[in-house]
Motif scaffolding. Structure first.
Motif, PDB file in Angstrom:
ATOM      1  N   ALA A 111     -21.097  40.665 -25.616  1.00 35.66           N
ATOM      2  CA  ALA A 111     -21.371  39.241 -25.816  1.00 35.66           C
ATOM      3  C   ALA A 111     -21.933  38.963 -27.202  1.00 35.66           C
ATOM      4  O   ALA A 111     -22.753  39.727 -27.717  1.00 35.66           O
ATOM      5  CB  ALA A 111     -22.351  38.736 -24.759  1.00 35.66           C
ATOM      6  N   LYS A 112     -21.490  37.867 -27.824  1.00 29.93           N
ATOM      7  CA  LYS A 112     -22.070  37.428 -29.087  1.00 29.93           C
ATOM      8  C   LYS A 112     -23.527  37.033 -28.877  1.00 29.93           C
ATOM      9  O   LYS A 112     -23.900  36.551 -27.798  1.00 29.93           O
ATOM     10  CB  LYS A 112     -21.290  36.238 -29.641  1.00 29.93           C
ATOM     11  N   VAL A 175     -19.598  36.708 -16.861  1.00 34.24           N
ATOM     12  CA  VAL A 175     -18.933  38.010 -16.895  1.00 34.24           C
ATOM     13  C   VAL A 175     -17.415  37.842 -16.792  1.00 34.24           C
ATOM     14  O   VAL A 175     -16.646  38.471 -17.536  1.00 34.24           O
ATOM     15  CB  VAL A 175     -19.460  38.908 -15.754  1.00 34.24           C
ATOM     16  N   VAL A 176     -16.976  36.984 -15.883  1.00 35.27           N
ATOM     17  CA  VAL A 176     -15.539  36.757 -15.700  1.00 35.27           C
ATOM     18  C   VAL A 176     -14.934  36.098 -16.935  1.00 35.27           C
ATOM     19  O   VAL A 176     -13.845  36.474 -17.396  1.00 35.27           O
ATOM     20  CB  VAL A 176     -15.292  35.901 -14.442  1.00 35.27           C
ATOM     21  N   LEU A 177     -15.635  35.112 -17.508  1.00 35.12           N
ATOM     22  CA  LEU A 177     -15.134  34.437 -18.700  1.00 35.12           C
ATOM     23  C   LEU A 177     -15.093  35.370 -19.908  1.00 35.12           C
ATOM     24  O   LEU A 177     -14.207  35.262 -20.761  1.00 35.12           O
ATOM     25  CB  LEU A 177     -15.993  33.212 -19.020  1.00 35.12           C
ATOM     26  N   LEU A 178     -16.031  36.296 -19.986  1.00 34.89           N
ATOM     27  CA  LEU A 178     -16.042  37.281 -21.074  1.00 34.89           C
ATOM     28  C   LEU A 178     -14.917  38.291 -20.943  1.00 34.89           C
ATOM     29  O   LEU A 178     -14.293  38.687 -21.925  1.00 34.89           O
ATOM     30  CB  LEU A 178     -17.370  38.037 -21.085  1.00 34.89           C
ATOM     31  N   ALA A 365     -17.583  25.859 -22.204  1.00 36.15           N
ATOM     32  CA  ALA A 365     -17.636  25.074 -23.440  1.00 36.15           C
ATOM     33  C   ALA A 365     -17.902  25.970 -24.648  1.00 36.15           C
ATOM     34  O   ALA A 365     -17.250  25.829 -25.697  1.00 36.15           O
ATOM     35  CB  ALA A 365     -18.711  23.998 -23.330  1.00 36.15           C
ATOM     36  N   LEU A 366     -18.840  26.893 -24.524  1.00 38.84           N
ATOM     37  CA  LEU A 366     -19.153  27.792 -25.636  1.00 38.84           C
ATOM     38  C   LEU A 366     -17.961  28.690 -25.976  1.00 38.84           C
ATOM     39  O   LEU A 366     -17.681  28.951 -27.156  1.00 38.84           O
ATOM     40  CB  LEU A 366     -20.370  28.649 -25.297  1.00 38.84           C
ATOM     41  N   VAL A 370     -17.039  28.000 -29.838  1.00 34.16           N
ATOM     42  CA  VAL A 370     -17.461  29.013 -30.815  1.00 34.16           C
ATOM     43  C   VAL A 370     -17.088  30.445 -30.435  1.00 34.16           C
ATOM     44  O   VAL A 370     -17.213  31.356 -31.248  1.00 34.16           O
ATOM     45  CB  VAL A 370     -18.989  28.942 -31.061  1.00 34.16           C
ATOM     46  N   GLY A 371     -16.650  30.649 -29.202  1.00 31.89           N
ATOM     47  CA  GLY A 371     -16.368  32.010 -28.756  1.00 31.89           C
ATOM     48  C   GLY A 371     -17.627  32.700 -28.274  1.00 31.89           C
ATOM     49  O   GLY A 371     -18.719  32.455 -28.801  1.00 31.89           O
TER      50      GLY A 371
END
Length: 396
Positions: A111-112, A175-178, A365-366, A370-371
């Motif tokens: 994660a960023k 976690v799923v979105l990452l 949204a993030l 912005v990723g």
């Protein structure tokens, strides 16, 4: 006499706040010991900065949303009654800051940093206090409706649902979105194991959390008059039940053994003030089983790369704790009563719904704007070098 009682309450709540603050060191070392060596520094930095960002968000926004109290007053007003409202804020802040600490373990290693700090601010400032206000301050009349309809409001003494289930369900969406760590699952579906980097650090984190949990649960009374040995012993029995269940089902795996007590403690929070100790023992044991089984399914079958297993540990065991309070809190099973299983089911479901919805909005949204994920090269090098420019230990 009133001044003495107030002073004792301030000390009682302050000690609880300090004990839960120490638990954040437990979150940090549990993550440090679980992630790969190239991500250890990042784990330590995240927990410290998450707590600081949470403090700002909760002080200026979240506490007011949850409890209707703001701190835009003169110091003499804030210091009234020995500053009792200030230490209550401190205590509840440590609960609120557990949300990003829980999430941190799920999204570790890819994660960023800055987008996660933004997510922390929004979640602690808006999403978490929205449900906290419903459960603990009676907002929107939901608790009154539950009491009128089912005979008792939703009960969550120390946050099985308000803190842990919400943190776990927010985390699983992130976690799923990452997506999974690169190389974790091959194209043919095989799992590539990333073993814990440091079992002693993992165990240290678990022990710090276990000890601090007695402040988390017992001091949730928030007054010296409300202190209860029942809460302490129920917490003890639940951690023992979780440990032994995880030991047996996890076949002596040290990761399961040290997460077992945490599973039991997560589950007993909600009903620790009304359960019989035997009910707490069963609640903890069931939580230990839930953690081991669902962690294995999550990683192996469902291919959800939740690094520390925070959804099974906090999300599912927390939800079980909300329901268990309605079962083992009943007088028919040795509890003190004044609890409704239907209210517990509805309240638990509502907490999960708020968590999932809020998490999809924030992280969705993030991700779009912005990723939220490190590049392939940054992930390969590790978050320590990519973000902080230093490894956890020098080669020499």
């Amino acid at each position: 006499m009133e001044a003495l009682v107030t002073a004792n309450d301030v000390l009682f709540v302050l000690l609880g706040a300090i004990m839960v603050l120490v638990m954040h060191a437990g979150f940090a070392f549990l993550e440090v010991g679980t992630v790969r060596k190239k991500n250890q520094t990042n784990a330590l930095v995240k927990i410290m900065v998450d707590f600081s960002v949470s403090t700002i968000a909760y002080f200026f926004i979240g506490y007011s949303i949850a409890h209707g109290i703001s701190f835009f007053s003169s110091a003499d007003v804030l210091a009234a009654k020995n500053g009792v409202e200030l230490v209550k804020f401190f205590f509840l802040l440590t609960f609120a800051a557990a949300i990003p600490a829980i999430i941190s373990g799920g999204i570790a290693e890819r994660a960023k940093f800055n987008p996660q700090m933004a997510a922390t601010f929004i979640l602690v400032g808006l999403v978490y206090p929205f449900f906290e206000g419903i459960a603990w301050s009676g907002h929107y009349g939901i608790q009154d409706w539950l009491k009128l309809t089912f005979g008792a409001p939703f009960r969550d003494f120390a946050g099985s649902v308000v803190v842990h289930a919400m943190g776990g369900w927010i985390a699983v969406v992130a976690v799923v979105l990452l997506g999974a760590r690169r190389g974790r699952y091959s194209k043919d579906g095989r799992l590539h194991a990333y073993p814990p980097s440091n079992i002693p650090f993992l165990a240290l984190g678990a022990w710090i959390l276990t000890v601090g949990w007695f402040g988390f649960n017992v001091m949730s009374a928030q007054s010296i008059q409300g202190i209860s040995g029942l809460v302490a012993v129920n917490s003890l029995m639940a951690l023992v039940g979780g440990t032994l269940a995880a030991l047996v089902l996890g076949k002596n795996d040290p990761g399961f053994v040290h997460n077992g007590p945490l599973a039991g403690l997560v589950a007993v929070c909600a009903g620790s003030d009304i359960m019989h100790p035997l009910g707490a023992l069963v609640t903890g044991a069931v939580a230990g089983v839930i953690f081991v089984l669902t962690f294995t399914l999550t990683q192996n079958r469902w291919k959800i790369d939740d690094v520390l297993g925070v959804w099974p540990l906090h999300g599912l065991c927390g939800a079980w704790g909300g329901i268990a309070a309605g079962i083992f809190g009943a007088k028919s099973l040795g509890g003190l009563g004044d609890v409704s299983l239907m209210s517990q089911l509805i309240g638990t479901g509502l907490g999960i719904a708020v968590a999932v919805t809020g998490s999809f909005i924030v992280y969705g949204a993030l991700k779009k704007i912005v990723g939220i994920r490190l590049s392939a090269e940054e992930e390969f090098d590790g978050a320590d070098l990519s973000i902080h420019k230093i490894n956890s230990m020098a080669d020499d």
